[in-house]
Motif scaffolding. Structure first.
Motif, PDB file in Angstrom:
ATOM      1  N   TYR A 136     -46.284 -72.740   7.592  1.00 18.44           N
ATOM      2  CA  TYR A 136     -46.104 -71.311   8.477  1.00 18.44           C
ATOM      3  C   TYR A 136     -45.805 -70.112   7.427  1.00 18.44           C
ATOM      4  CZ  TYR A 136     -43.291 -67.986  11.133  1.00 18.44           C
ATOM      5  OH  TYR A 136     -42.697 -66.930  11.591  1.00 18.44           O
ATOM      6  N   LEU A 137     -45.087 -70.326   6.322  1.00 20.04           N
ATOM      7  CA  LEU A 137     -44.937 -69.297   5.516  1.00 20.04           C
ATOM      8  C   LEU A 137     -46.245 -68.952   4.550  1.00 20.04           C
ATOM      9  CD1 LEU A 137     -42.668 -67.587   3.928  1.00 20.04           C
ATOM     10  CD2 LEU A 137     -42.195 -69.498   2.291  1.00 20.04           C
ATOM     11  N   TRP A 138     -47.099 -69.711   4.257  1.00 15.20           N
ATOM     12  CA  TRP A 138     -48.137 -69.672   3.658  1.00 15.20           C
ATOM     13  C   TRP A 138     -49.201 -68.668   4.406  1.00 15.20           C
ATOM     14  CZ3 TRP A 138     -50.869 -69.011  -0.749  1.00 15.20           C
ATOM     15  CH2 TRP A 138     -52.078 -69.247  -0.813  1.00 15.20           C
ATOM     16  N   LYS A 139     -48.997 -69.102   5.935  1.00 16.57           N
ATOM     17  CA  LYS A 139     -49.788 -68.321   6.619  1.00 16.57           C
ATOM     18  C   LYS A 139     -49.565 -66.712   6.747  1.00 16.57           C
ATOM     19  CE  LYS A 139     -51.876 -71.889   9.838  1.00 16.57           C
ATOM     20  NZ  LYS A 139     -51.403 -72.696  10.974  1.00 16.57           N
ATOM     21  N   ILE A 140     -48.205 -66.721   6.822  1.00 13.37           N
ATOM     22  CA  ILE A 140     -47.596 -65.460   6.867  1.00 13.37           C
ATOM     23  C   ILE A 140     -48.133 -64.523   5.645  1.00 13.37           C
ATOM     24  CG2 ILE A 140     -45.562 -63.911   7.155  1.00 13.37           C
ATOM     25  CD1 ILE A 140     -46.009 -65.461   9.514  1.00 13.37           C
ATOM     26  N   GLN A 141     -47.661 -65.236   4.420  1.00  9.00           N
ATOM     27  CA  GLN A 141     -48.053 -64.677   3.136  1.00  9.00           C
ATOM     28  C   GLN A 141     -49.476 -64.190   3.193  1.00  9.00           C
ATOM     29  OE1 GLN A 141     -46.406 -66.812   0.114  1.00  9.00           O
ATOM     30  NE2 GLN A 141     -47.914 -66.245  -1.698  1.00  9.00           N
ATOM     31  N   LEU A 147     -42.182 -59.637  -0.525  1.00  4.55           N
ATOM     32  CA  LEU A 147     -41.295 -60.525  -0.094  1.00  4.55           C
ATOM     33  C   LEU A 147     -40.612 -59.822   1.142  1.00  4.55           C
ATOM     34  CD1 LEU A 147     -39.308 -62.573  -2.483  1.00  4.55           C
ATOM     35  CD2 LEU A 147     -38.042 -61.579  -0.410  1.00  4.55           C
ATOM     36  N   LEU A 148     -40.248 -58.692   1.073  1.00  6.04           N
ATOM     37  CA  LEU A 148     -39.826 -57.916   2.089  1.00  6.04           C
ATOM     38  C   LEU A 148     -40.356 -57.934   3.504  1.00  6.04           C
ATOM     39  CD1 LEU A 148     -37.898 -54.790   0.612  1.00  6.04           C
ATOM     40  CD2 LEU A 148     -36.690 -57.169   1.123  1.00  6.04           C
ATOM     41  N   LYS A 149     -41.756 -57.638   3.166  1.00  6.92           N
ATOM     42  CA  LYS A 149     -42.793 -57.741   4.187  1.00  6.92           C
ATOM     43  C   LYS A 149     -42.996 -59.104   4.860  1.00  6.92           C
ATOM     44  CE  LYS A 149     -45.971 -53.584   3.622  1.00  6.92           C
ATOM     45  NZ  LYS A 149     -45.862 -53.134   4.786  1.00  6.92           N
ATOM     46  N   ILE A 150     -42.938 -60.180   3.928  1.00  2.39           N
ATOM     47  CA  ILE A 150     -43.057 -61.461   4.595  1.00  2.39           C
ATOM     48  C   ILE A 150     -42.029 -61.901   5.261  1.00  2.39           C
ATOM     49  CG2 ILE A 150     -43.390 -63.900   3.962  1.00  2.39           C
ATOM     50  CD1 ILE A 150     -44.879 -62.825   1.292  1.00  2.39           C
ATOM     51  N   ALA A 151     -40.581 -61.416   4.771  1.00  2.00           N
ATOM     52  CA  ALA A 151     -39.489 -61.853   5.511  1.00  2.00           C
ATOM     53  C   ALA A 151     -39.471 -61.215   7.054  1.00  2.00           C
ATOM     54  CB  ALA A 151     -38.290 -61.227   4.733  1.00  2.00           C
ATOM     55  N   LEU A 200     -38.048 -65.386   8.300  1.00  2.00           N
ATOM     56  CA  LEU A 200     -37.316 -66.258   7.320  1.00  2.00           C
ATOM     57  C   LEU A 200     -36.425 -65.367   6.505  1.00  2.00           C
ATOM     58  CD1 LEU A 200     -40.274 -68.588   6.863  1.00  2.00           C
ATOM     59  CD2 LEU A 200     -38.196 -69.042   7.935  1.00  2.00           C
ATOM     60  N   SER A 201     -35.388 -65.877   5.792  1.00  2.00           N
ATOM     61  CA  SER A 201     -34.537 -65.009   4.946  1.00  2.00           C
ATOM     62  C   SER A 201     -35.485 -64.814   3.746  1.00  2.00           C
ATOM     63  CB  SER A 201     -33.155 -65.934   4.919  1.00  2.00           C
ATOM     64  OG  SER A 201     -33.518 -66.826   3.971  1.00  2.00           O
ATOM     65  N   GLU A 202     -34.747 -63.541   3.022  1.00  2.00           N
ATOM     66  CA  GLU A 202     -35.496 -63.227   1.916  1.00  2.00           C
ATOM     67  C   GLU A 202     -35.220 -64.418   0.885  1.00  2.00           C
ATOM     68  OE1 GLU A 202     -33.875 -59.480   0.600  1.00  2.00           O
ATOM     69  OE2 GLU A 202     -34.290 -58.762   2.786  1.00  2.00           O
ATOM     70  N   GLN A 203     -34.166 -64.835   0.758  1.00  2.00           N
ATOM     71  CA  GLN A 203     -33.805 -65.952  -0.300  1.00  2.00           C
ATOM     72  C   GLN A 203     -34.681 -67.171  -0.041  1.00  2.00           C
ATOM     73  OE1 GLN A 203     -29.769 -67.717  -0.124  1.00  2.00           O
ATOM     74  NE2 GLN A 203     -30.198 -69.052  -1.864  1.00  2.00           N
ATOM     75  N   PHE A 204     -34.772 -67.562   1.009  1.00  2.23           N
ATOM     76  CA  PHE A 204     -35.776 -68.820   1.450  1.00  2.23           C
ATOM     77  C   PHE A 204     -37.121 -68.556   0.897  1.00  2.23           C
ATOM     78  CE2 PHE A 204     -38.663 -71.178   4.095  1.00  2.23           C
ATOM     79  CZ  PHE A 204     -38.096 -72.586   3.637  1.00  2.23           C
ATOM     80  N   ILE A 205     -37.648 -67.246   1.022  1.00  4.63           N
ATOM     81  CA  ILE A 205     -38.971 -66.937   0.852  1.00  4.63           C
ATOM     82  C   ILE A 205     -39.178 -67.028  -0.861  1.00  4.63           C
ATOM     83  CG2 ILE A 205     -40.784 -65.167   1.011  1.00  4.63           C
ATOM     84  CD1 ILE A 205     -39.499 -64.567   3.773  1.00  4.63           C
ATOM     85  N   GLN A 206     -37.977 -66.291  -1.257  1.00  2.00           N
ATOM     86  CA  GLN A 206     -37.990 -66.145  -2.769  1.00  2.00           C
ATOM     87  C   GLN A 206     -38.143 -67.614  -3.607  1.00  2.00           C
ATOM     88  OE1 GLN A 206     -35.374 -63.454  -4.482  1.00  2.00           O
ATOM     89  NE2 GLN A 206     -36.677 -63.134  -5.932  1.00  2.00           N
ATOM     90  N   GLU A 207     -37.706 -68.366  -2.862  1.00  2.00           N
ATOM     91  CA  GLU A 207     -37.665 -69.882  -3.112  1.00  2.00           C
ATOM     92  C   GLU A 207     -38.850 -70.561  -2.896  1.00  2.00           C
ATOM     93  OE1 GLU A 207     -34.260 -71.808  -1.836  1.00  2.00           O
ATOM     94  OE2 GLU A 207     -32.968 -70.744  -2.955  1.00  2.00           O
ATOM     95  N   ARG A 208     -39.456 -70.219  -1.830  1.00  2.00           N
ATOM     96  CA  ARG A 208     -40.739 -70.900  -1.490  1.00  2.00           C
ATOM     97  C   ARG A 208     -42.012 -70.167  -1.326  1.00  2.00           C
ATOM     98  NH1 ARG A 208     -39.451 -75.604   1.603  1.00  2.00           N
ATOM     99  NH2 ARG A 208     -37.508 -76.417   0.730  1.00  2.00           N
TER     100      ARG A 208
END
Lengths: 194, 194
Positions: free
Chosen positions: B81-86, B36-40, B45-53
């Motif tokens: 965007y988030l999926w691509k980063i993940q 999660l930290l690496k994705i952030a 994007l914020s950790e919280q947003f990523i944790q949720e999504r």
């Protein structure tokens, strides 16, 4: 107290071979064809009839049941009779001696028994297709078609009698991909859990 | 060549604990919160947003996608965007070092990688309910409701991005009932397969 291992398996996954190897390793009997003989003896029905019906439900029999309006726990009388015998034979064996039991909804029939390890063996279709040609030889139908038909019959039979989904993780304690892990490693893991 | 273990897990099954124990036993890193930290870091994007999504898709976002007529591979832009980063973060890690990766569709993202053991951990609802109260404490909602919601989000996210059924045996090499087998035995089996 007896300890039982039940092995549910997709067609061509080598689940029967694994079950026999586990039993040999643990020095306990394995019930597969032997179960069929016991059911035949107890029921008076022919081995061939039982082989066709004791684990496979034809789709037509499910449709017939649906049309009959008898509901999910009513069957044509022979199937009902056969299921009762199968249930009795499996619970009697499980009460009498520690063993491995292959297929025939034994996992569900013994789900209340504390000392029962419920296993499911599966593999991808490509690897199973190779295996059934090696083990059972070529047939007129493609191995993929044979797999699809056999698995469909097993899952229909399972659902018909248990109301549960065949191969769903929650019906088992451990599920192993024999195609990826190999027969020997699956055998070792299961035996180590006994 | 790196060797990866991915762990998919039902909420409350102890899959994360098992993954960490396996990694410790093998002397390799375990990516969970670290992912999660690496994705952030990579996404901004914020950790919280990523944790949720990053693992949970809200049902509303799926409905929105459906209504948009964009089809299954089109998302709201932030999710896409988030999926691509993940995807990039996970494939980069897997190429760089042997490790354990918890959740986040890593099994599917790395399904082409030869040296990847795909694991799924599950347990019955009763045992998971007890566990989440012990580990995360009581909440206003019942533990059963929390399990249902979390699993629904995980399976929706998985299906949305992979077109596959979360928890279906065929997506994994081994599936273990941690409630029946226990955390330690699950850890030992997985480590022995590495």
């Amino acid at each position: 107290m007896t300890k039982i291992i039940t092995i549910g398996r997709e067609f061509g996954s080598g689940g029967r071979t694994i079950g026999k190897a586990v039993a040999e390793k643990l020095g306990i009997p394995c019930y597969d064809y032997e179960l069929l003989l016991k059911i035949a003896e107890e029921s008076g029905l022919s081995e061939q009839f039982i082989q066709e019906r004791a684990e496979n439900s034809s789709v037509s029999s499910v449709v017939a049941r649906g049309l009959s309006g008898l509901g999910k726990h009513s069957y044509t009388s022979t199937e009902d009779y056969l299921w009762k015998i199968q249930k009795k034979v499996i619970t009697d064996i499980a009460a009498k001696e520690s063993c491995v039991i292959i297929g025939r909804c034994a996992d569900w029939l013994l789900s209340d028994k504390a000392d029962c390890l419920r296993v499911f063996i599966y593999a991808d279709v490509k690897k199973r297709a190779e295996r059934i040609v090696n083990v059972y030889g070529e047939r007129k139908e493609s191995p993929e078609k044979r797999i699809k038909d056999k698995d469909k019959h097993r899952s229909t039979f399972y659902y018909l009698h248990t109301d549960m989904e065949w191969g769903n993780v929650h019906n088992y304690h451990i599920c192993l991909d024999s195609g990826e892990l190999g027969i020997e490693r699956c055998t070792d893991i299961i035996a180590s859990l006994y």
